[in-house]
Design an enzyme around this catalytic site. Structure first.
Site, PDB file in Angstrom:
ATOM      1  N   HIS A 152       4.973  -6.572  -4.031  1.00 15.76           N
ATOM      2  CA  HIS A 152       3.572  -6.935  -4.218  1.00 15.76           C
ATOM      3  C   HIS A 152       2.667  -5.737  -4.031  1.00 15.76           C
ATOM      4  O   HIS A 152       3.025  -4.756  -3.382  1.00 15.76           O
ATOM      5  CB  HIS A 152       3.163  -8.073  -3.274  1.00 15.76           C
ATOM      6  N   TYR A 188     -11.322  -1.345  -0.027  1.00 12.09           N
ATOM      7  CA  TYR A 188     -11.312  -0.918   1.390  1.00 12.09           C
ATOM      8  C   TYR A 188     -10.013  -0.210   1.748  1.00 12.09           C
ATOM      9  O   TYR A 188      -9.921   0.437   2.785  1.00 12.09           O
ATOM     10  CB  TYR A 188     -11.553  -2.127   2.308  1.00 12.09           C
ATOM     11  N   ARG A 189      -9.018  -0.278   0.853  1.00 13.23           N
ATOM     12  CA  ARG A 189      -7.687   0.213   1.197  1.00 13.23           C
ATOM     13  C   ARG A 189      -6.880   0.149  -0.086  1.00 13.23           C
ATOM     14  O   ARG A 189      -7.135  -0.714  -0.933  1.00 13.23           O
ATOM     15  CB  ARG A 189      -7.102  -0.758   2.208  1.00 13.23           C
ATOM     16  N   TYR A 243       0.821  -1.211   0.000  1.00 12.77           N
ATOM     17  CA  TYR A 243       0.000   0.000   0.000  1.00 12.77           C
ATOM     18  C   TYR A 243       0.860   1.268   0.000  1.00 12.77           C
ATOM     19  O   TYR A 243       0.368   2.359   0.200  1.00 12.77           O
ATOM     20  CB  TYR A 243      -0.947  -0.012   1.202  1.00 12.77           C
ATOM     21  N   ASP A 299      -1.104 -11.138   8.869  1.00 10.91           N
ATOM     22  CA  ASP A 299      -0.287 -12.236   8.317  1.00 10.91           C
ATOM     23  C   ASP A 299       1.173 -12.137   8.745  1.00 10.91           C
ATOM     24  O   ASP A 299       1.835 -13.130   8.959  1.00 10.91           O
ATOM     25  CB  ASP A 299      -0.368 -12.225   6.791  1.00 10.91           C
TER      26      ASP A 299
END
Ligand code: ADP
Length: 607
Positions: free
Chosen positions: A447, A528-529, A147, A208
């Site tokens: 990622h 959502y993000r 993000y 995670d």
């Protein structure tokens, strides 16, 4: 590629560094790091670079302003970013830029980093930013990977790294089962401290990977995998430095001498907390959180489902079970390709062709997995004493086995290092480092996530899966989809791993993300993000009633932050000084992160 194996420098330990690895995970960290280094090909530039000066201020004035701040915070707490950029890896992450950059690594980059030691110093920084009209961007640990990591949205912002010096666990209350933490407390750190204090009856909820901060993850509305998985729901009380320098405490924290700050989140009057999550309205310096009492037993389970089409029926089965709390935790429904990637080997081990890895290759490789070939895997956990667990497990078994070809995997048949046991640790509140393995799918693995929200319905799950699969195939990318089931909704998290040193691949990711966001919005799904590069596009999809929500956010922004110094552009919210100057990153716009300048500050907004 480094063909001969070199000694891997040790990963800093938690006892040495606030963001280090707990000793119990040191060997795993070393192995993970070795695997990453083994296939790394990106050359790290070694020459010094010119610092990225934020728009709207001349370089000389900027350097003078930094001197001014060094005098206030001491020299060692203000660092200019003129050294070569080091991408590091998860456990040794940079606080200068996005090490998983989908644009060029010089786009989302800091000009300097500052390290406040307490709330009063955060206030000083904010007042300084207002005085010099310099954008600042707060981070806690800066491991918001996928993000944007530690990177600021506006090039040349000064990153305020709160974690390095503000990392105290201020309170753990074993009776109320709550805690109060500063920004630099990681999930690892809180877990280890709870063990050290012998509070065996207290669990934490972990994502995670456990290296992020409780505070940063909660503000970004991250999730974990125990029944307390929705972190924002389980927080209680914030301390916030506003962009104009005032400090507030929310909820019961506004009542002097209260003893309920961490147990009743609302206090009295308007509930302010919401405007400080995923926002640029304040810098949070303390956060309260509920801790889960040990449920008296737990048991992980794994079911596999054979066919891609099983998704529709499976999600229909999950919904009522989840809402009724028979499925008790934020569980994961994952695609088998991600399980293959969890072995930590690059995809070239299995497939050297171009484009997305074909389904028949995936299934051929999947045959060698401990649970055998399948398409979907459901990882869940039952909590409580044996007889209570068994009641729920029997219902789950009966329902899941309605799907032809469904199998319950007997955990006793799985080796000790199987991924299953990592999910077992995480769902029982023990932070781990295993999930990183799939980043090795490509060399220089980075990622990014496409994360739309939908009802827990078969038809929605399938529609989103098709959108993601079609767009990833079109762009020649592999996708790692996981449905993370909340209570009445689910997030589909499509992780896409890419080689950050491959501009063609980065472009493909970029195009793919933009297309998926648009396709999803057309069907009524929103994310959502998201990563910094896609915030404007996504904010633009939440446009009901002529963008009424964004107009409201802009009014709040201009009122709370009249000089527009705090994280401009975060979540698509641009302050007045930046608006209408081409700062938005959209499909139609250019793909550099900078706009065409900022408006001069108005005399009336000098603080
Ligand atoms: P983590 O601690 O999980 O590594 P980050 O520090 O990367 O998380 O922050 C995650 C997100 O939350 C980023 O968008 C960041 O700007 C925001 N954030 C982090 N800490 C704060 C804070 N103390 N106040 C306001 N926003 C914050």
């Amino acid at each position: 590629m480094s063909s001969q194996k070199q000694a891997v420098p040790p990963t800093p330990l938690l006892e040495e560094k606030h963001n280090g690895i707990p000793a119990r995970l040191f060997d795993k960290a070393q192995k993970t790091k070795a695997r990453i280094l083994d296939i790394a090909t990106k050359t790290q530039v070694t020459r010094r670079r010119e610092p990225a000066i934020p728009q709207g201020i001349e370089k000389g004035k900027f350097l003078e302003a930094l001197e001014d701040l060094s005098r206030q915070l001491r020299k060692e707490n203000v660092e200019i970013v003129d050294k070569p950029l080091k991408d590091g890896w998860y456990m040794e992450n940079p606080n200068t830029h996005d090490s998983m950059h989908v644009l060029d690594d010089e786009e989302f980059i800091a000009s300097a980093i500052v390290y406040p030691g307490d709330t009063a110093e955060v206030q000083k920084i904010v007042l300084w930013a207002n005085k010099h009209h310099i954008p600042i961007f707060p981070i806690s640990i800066g491991r918001n990977f996928g993000y944007g990591g530690a990177a600021p949205r506006v090039r040349g912002s000064v990153v305020v790294d709160l974690g390095r010096r503000m990392n105290k666990i201020l309170d753990i209350n074993p009776d109320d089962c709550t805690c109060l933490v500063e920004p630099g407390v990681t999930f690892y750190a809180l877990y280890e401290e709870i063990q050290a204090r012998g509070y065996k009856h207290l669990w934490i909820d972990v994502p995670d990977l456990g290296g992020g901060s409780i505070l940063g993850n909660t503000l970004d509305r991250g999730v974990g995998y125990t029944p307390y998985g929705d972190h924002w729901t389980f927080h209680s009380g914030l301390e916030v430095v506003l962009p104009t320098g005032e400090v507030i405490r929310t909820g019961m924290g506004a009542l002097p001498n209260n003893n309920s700050w961490q147990i009743f989140p609302y206090g009295f009057g308007p509930y302010a907390d919401g405007i400080f999550s995923q926002s640029n309205f304040g810098i949070v310096t303390k956060l309260g959180m509920a801790l889960m009492p040990d449920p008296g037993g737990y048991e992980s389970y794994l079911y596999t489902f054979q066919k891609e089409e099983d998704l529709t029926q499976l999600v229909e089965i999950i919904r009522p079970l989840r809402i009724a709390n028979i499925l008790e935790n934020v569980a994961q429904l994952r695609h088998v390709v991600e399980q293959i990637a969890c072995l930590g080997k690059p995809r070239s081990t299995y497939w050297q062709g171009e484009g997305s890895m074909p389904d028949d290759v995936i299934h051929e490789v999947a045959k060698s997995l401990s649970h055998g070939d399948c398409t979907w895997l459901y990882y869940g956990m039952a909590y409580g004493p044996k007889e209570i667990r068994q009641y729920k497990l029997d219902i789950i078994h009966k329902e899941f086995m309605k799907i032809p070809g469904a199998r319950r995997i007997d955990p006793s048949t799985l080796p000790k290092d199987d991924y299953f046991w990592s999910r077992d640790r995480i769902a029982s509140g023990v932070p781990d480092l295993e999930e990183l393995a799939w980043v090795n799918w490509h060399p220089n693995g980075a990622h990014i996530a496409f994360s739309p929200v939908s009802p827990v319905r078969g038809v929605d799950a399938t529609k989103l899966w098709k959108i993601a699969k079609t767009r990833c195939n079109e762009n020649g990318l592999d996708l790692f989809p996981t449905y993370v089931v909340g209570l009445r909704e689910m997030h589909l998290i499509v992780e896409i791993v890419f080689n950050r040193d491959d501009p063609k691949m980065r472009k493909a990711i970029h195009d793919c993300m933009r297309a998926m966001i648009d396709d999803a919005a057309k069907e009524g799904y929103g994310e959502y993000r998201t990563h910094l590069a896609f915030m404007d596009q996504i904010a633009g999809t939440y446009n009901w009633n002529d963008n009424a929500l964004m107009k409201f956010n802009q009014r709040l922004k201009d009122c709370l932050d009249p000089n527009g110094i705090l994280a401009p552009g975060k979540s698509g919210v641009w302050p007045a000084r930046y608006r209408g100057r081409g700062w938005e990153l959209t499909k139609e716009g250019r793909e550099t992160s900078e706009g065409n300048g900022v408006a001069p500050p108005s005399a009336s907004t000098k603080l």
